[in-house]
Design a protein around this motif. Structure first.
Motif, PDB file in Angstrom:
ATOM      1  N   LEU A  20      41.674  31.651  34.296  1.00 39.35           N
ATOM      2  CA  LEU A  20      41.399  33.089  34.204  1.00 39.35           C
ATOM      3  C   LEU A  20      42.196  33.772  35.321  1.00 39.35           C
ATOM      4  N   VAL A  22      42.756  36.716  37.361  1.00 38.66           N
ATOM      5  CA  VAL A  22      42.061  37.961  37.705  1.00 38.66           C
ATOM      6  C   VAL A  22      43.049  38.933  38.356  1.00 38.66           C
ATOM      7  N   SER A  42      33.584  46.994  35.805  1.00 37.47           N
ATOM      8  CA  SER A  42      32.943  45.753  36.241  1.00 37.47           C
ATOM      9  C   SER A  42      33.762  44.559  35.740  1.00 37.47           C
ATOM     10  N   GLY A  45      37.991  42.611  39.013  1.00 35.94           N
ATOM     11  CA  GLY A  45      38.495  41.848  40.154  1.00 35.94           C
ATOM     12  C   GLY A  45      38.468  42.573  41.483  1.00 35.94           C
ATOM     13  N   LYS A  46      37.675  43.641  41.582  1.00 35.23           N
ATOM     14  CA  LYS A  46      37.603  44.395  42.838  1.00 35.23           C
ATOM     15  C   LYS A  46      37.093  43.509  43.978  1.00 35.23           C
ATOM     16  N   THR A  48      36.994  40.283  44.090  1.00 36.71           N
ATOM     17  CA  THR A  48      37.971  39.206  44.301  1.00 36.71           C
ATOM     18  C   THR A  48      39.063  39.684  45.261  1.00 36.71           C
ATOM     19  N   GLU A 169      31.329  48.038  47.106  1.00 36.99           N
ATOM     20  CA  GLU A 169      30.226  48.766  46.465  1.00 36.99           C
ATOM     21  C   GLU A 169      29.098  49.055  47.461  1.00 36.99           C
TER      22      GLU A 169
HETATM   23  N1  LIG Z   1      34.180  31.971  41.850  1.00 42.81           N
HETATM   24  C1  LIG Z   1      34.506  32.350  40.601  1.00 42.81           C
HETATM   25  N2  LIG Z   1      34.734  31.424  39.641  1.00 42.81           N
HETATM   26  C2  LIG Z   1      35.086  31.807  38.390  1.00 42.81           C
HETATM   27  N3  LIG Z   1      35.235  33.080  38.000  1.00 42.81           N
HETATM   28  C3  LIG Z   1      35.017  34.046  38.909  1.00 42.81           C
HETATM   29  C4  LIG Z   1      34.630  33.736  40.248  1.00 42.81           C
HETATM   30  N4  LIG Z   1      34.481  34.893  40.930  1.00 42.81           N
HETATM   31  C5  LIG Z   1      34.750  35.886  40.044  1.00 42.81           C
HETATM   32  N5  LIG Z   1      35.063  35.374  38.835  1.00 42.81           N
HETATM   33  C6  LIG Z   1      35.467  36.150  37.650  1.00 42.81           C
HETATM   34  O1  LIG Z   1      36.555  36.968  38.015  1.00 42.81           O
HETATM   35  C7  LIG Z   1      36.465  38.239  37.409  1.00 42.81           C
HETATM   36  C8  LIG Z   1      36.483  39.325  38.467  1.00 42.81           C
HETATM   37  O2  LIG Z   1      35.264  39.272  39.225  1.00 42.81           O
HETATM   38  P1  LIG Z   1      34.967  40.280  40.408  1.00 42.81           P
HETATM   39  O3  LIG Z   1      33.641  39.911  40.947  1.00 42.81           O
HETATM   40  O4  LIG Z   1      36.095  40.276  41.350  1.00 42.81           O
HETATM   41  O5  LIG Z   1      34.935  41.675  39.636  1.00 42.81           O
HETATM   42  P2  LIG Z   1      34.458  43.118  40.141  1.00 42.81           P
HETATM   43  O6  LIG Z   1      35.535  44.077  39.743  1.00 42.81           O
HETATM   44  O7  LIG Z   1      34.100  43.048  41.581  1.00 42.81           O
HETATM   45  O8  LIG Z   1      33.167  43.387  39.263  1.00 42.81           O
HETATM   46  P3  LIG Z   1      31.820  44.248  39.617  1.00 42.81           P
HETATM   47  O9  LIG Z   1      32.217  45.705  39.473  1.00 42.81           O
HETATM   48  O10 LIG Z   1      30.861  43.846  38.561  1.00 42.81           O
HETATM   49  O11 LIG Z   1      31.388  43.891  40.994  1.00 42.81           O
HETATM   50  C9  LIG Z   1      35.196  38.221  36.553  1.00 42.81           C
HETATM   51  O12 LIG Z   1      35.558  37.897  35.234  1.00 42.81           O
HETATM   52  C10 LIG Z   1      34.387  37.115  37.182  1.00 42.81           C
HETATM   53  O13 LIG Z   1      33.542  36.524  36.242  1.00 42.81           O
END
Ligand SMILES: Nc1ncnc2c1ncn2[C@@H]1O[C@H](COP(=O)(O)OP(=O)(O)OP(=O)(O)O)[C@@H](O)[C@H]1O
Ligand SMILES: [Mg+2]
Length: 225
Positions: A20, A22, A42, A45-46, A48, A169
């Motif tokens: 995946l 990101v 959501s 990947g923010k 991440t 957040e």
């Molecule tokens: N440790 C991990 N292992 C596998 N997939 C992951 C891991 N961490 C995040 N992901 C995946 O990576 C993608 C981005 O996740 P991330 O948490 O960075 O998003 P986000 O933009 O912060 O979302 P939110 O607004 O819900 O907080 C998602 O599809 C998540 O499921």
């Protein structure tokens, strides 16, 4: 000077279903006193990206620098020292230690950089005062409102005078009034001290407090302000 710089940052997660991707080539510069917001739906990947920019998690590919030094050349101890001294973190949940008072929660990060005793207490009280929660200093987190808890978390993030605040957040758990109050307090303290902010939010009204806004989509950053 560039505090944090990411060049062509990639992050992927491997699972039985495959890879995946990101982040797919993020370029970002965090300069002194910058205020940057990253918005996006959501799961884009923010978090991440913020973990990578905070040196909590390495990128899968690409280059990352702190004050011009490549992160890949830094030992885990050196990265831990950068995090402790130069980067403050605030998350959606306050993560304060429940058995310690607000003030004590601010002593722990100071201990890590070797500041103790009366000096550390004085600094903690001054910062809590300046964030409008001085009279809450001796309360446990459970005795504080959600808005107050988050302001203590902000105080803890700033107690070692970091060059960069990473806020993921930070208002995600607060109502509208408290969210704006939090952002106003952040803006006020930023006007008095010099530090950069990288903030992730899905809320455009909150992002608008920043000077620069990027939308994270398709694994890349797109400037929108
Ligand atoms: N440790 C991990 N292992 C596998 N997939 C992951 C891991 N961490 C995040 N992901 C995946 O990576 C993608 C981005 O996740 P991330 O948490 O960075 O998003 P986000 O933009 O912060 O979302 P939110 O607004 O819900 O907080 C998602 O599809 C998540 O499921
Ligand atoms: Mg997130």
């Amino acid at each position: 000077m560039n505090l944090i710089e990411g060049k062509n940052l990639w992050k992927w997660y491997l699972s039985p279903e495959g890879r995946l991707d990101v982040l797919r080539g993020v370029d970002i510069v965090v300069g002194e006193n910058d205020f940057i917001a990253i918005v996006g739906a959501s799961g884009v990947g923010k978090s991440t990206l913020l973990h990578i920019l905070g040196f909590l998690d390495p990128p899968s590919d690409g280059e990352l620098f702190f004050a011009g030094k490549p992160a890949k050349d830094l030992s885990p101890d050196a990265l831990a020292e950068i995090r402790a001294k130069n980067i403050g973190f605030v998350f959606q949940f306050h993560h304060l230690l429940p058995e310690f008072t607000a003030l004590e929660n601010l002593l722990i990060p100071q201990m890590i950089v070797g500041r103790n005793g009366a000096e550390a207490k004085k600094k903690a009280r001054q910062l809590l005062d300046s964030l409008g929660i001085g009279e809450r200093a001796d309360h446990l987190p459970a005795q504080l409102s959600g808005g107050e808890q988050q302001r203590v978390a902000l105080a803890r993030a700033l107690i070692n005078d970091p060059a960069v605040l990473i806020a993921d957040e930070p208002t995600g758990n607060l109502d509208d009034d408290n969210s704006h109050k939090f952002m106003q307090i952040l803006a006020e303290i930023r006007a008095r001290r010099n530090f950069a902010v990288v903030l992730a939010t899905h809320n455009m009204e909150i992002a608008d407090y920043a000077e620069k806004i990027f939308r994270l989509r398709g694994g890349k950053l797109h400037p929108i302000k």
